[in-house]
Design a protein around this motif. Structure first.
Motif: not given
Length: 224
Positions: A94, A97, A119, A125, A148
């Protein structure tokens, strides 16, 4: 490859239409749409020295090779600008990312008001990864700049970043690459060339198309 969800999947079509709505947006430098995806590349060393090409004979490689680690690749792709950044790491934790997202917000689009990030719904994420990696004030500031939008399960074909990985695989990764430093150099050259020469994406599959061509995925609703 298209992975299609089972018939009549309301969750699938809900997320699919959310992504397709994002892809209809016109370009706006203050509100960029960025697609993100991840993959891996196995590095391999030659055991036998290849035989160079000669007149009438292409270069020849032995079938034996030696594994030399796996590189984790992460791409951030802005389709309407034809701009991509490939990050290379030794894991897909993580924190990797989160660092990529921070670079996207603070360095690639420092003046954007909001970045829409398309994504897949991988556990790393999420905003939680930002809070696990950075101080709360930093994580919160990053979240204020992000929207997101997740592709549905079995719907990776909806992520334009996956198309970029397909091009990368054909143009750069379709051979043995000995180690991560060499891989990094090769990908950097590919990225520079493609950023300078590739055209913006022209996504044509719309919600109207989906409701016709993927009608079997939509729940049948009885009208009263």
């Amino acid at each position: 490859m298209w992975c299609i969800a089972p018939k009549e999947d309301a969750g699938f079509v809900c997320q699919m239409e959310a992504v397709l709505d994002v892809y209809k947006r016109p370009f706006d430098a203050e509100y960029p749409v960025v697609c993100m995806d991840e993959t891996t590349k196995q590095c391999t060393r030659e055991v036998q020295k290849p035989i160079p090409a000669s007149p009438g004979q292409s270069e020849r490689y032995d079938g034996e090779y030696e594994r030399n680690g796996v590189a984790h690749l992460m791409v951030f792709y802005t389709p309407l600008e034809s701009r991509r950044t490939v990050r290379i790491a030794d894991n897909h934790a993580s924190g990797e990312w989160a660092e990529g997202v921070r670079d996207l917000v603070e360095n690639q689009y420092p003046h954007a008001k909001k970045i829409t990030l398309v994504m897949d719904n991988l556990s790393t994420h999420s905003g939680a990864s930002l809070y696990r990696t950075f101080e709360p004030a930093v994580a919160h500031a990053l979240m204020q700049k992000l929207e997101f939008v997740f592709t549905p399960k079995h719907g990776s074909w909806l992520n334009m970043a996956e198309c970029e990985f397909s091009v990368l695989a054909r143009q750069c990764l379709d051979r043995r690459i000995a180690d991560v430093p060499t891989l990094t150099k090769e990908i950097a050259a590919w990225q520079t060339h493609r950023n300078e020469n590739a055209k913006p994406a022209d996504w044509r599959f719309t919600t109207d198309d989906a409701r016709i061509k993927l009608k079997r995925l939509y729940p049948k609703v009885s009208c009263c």
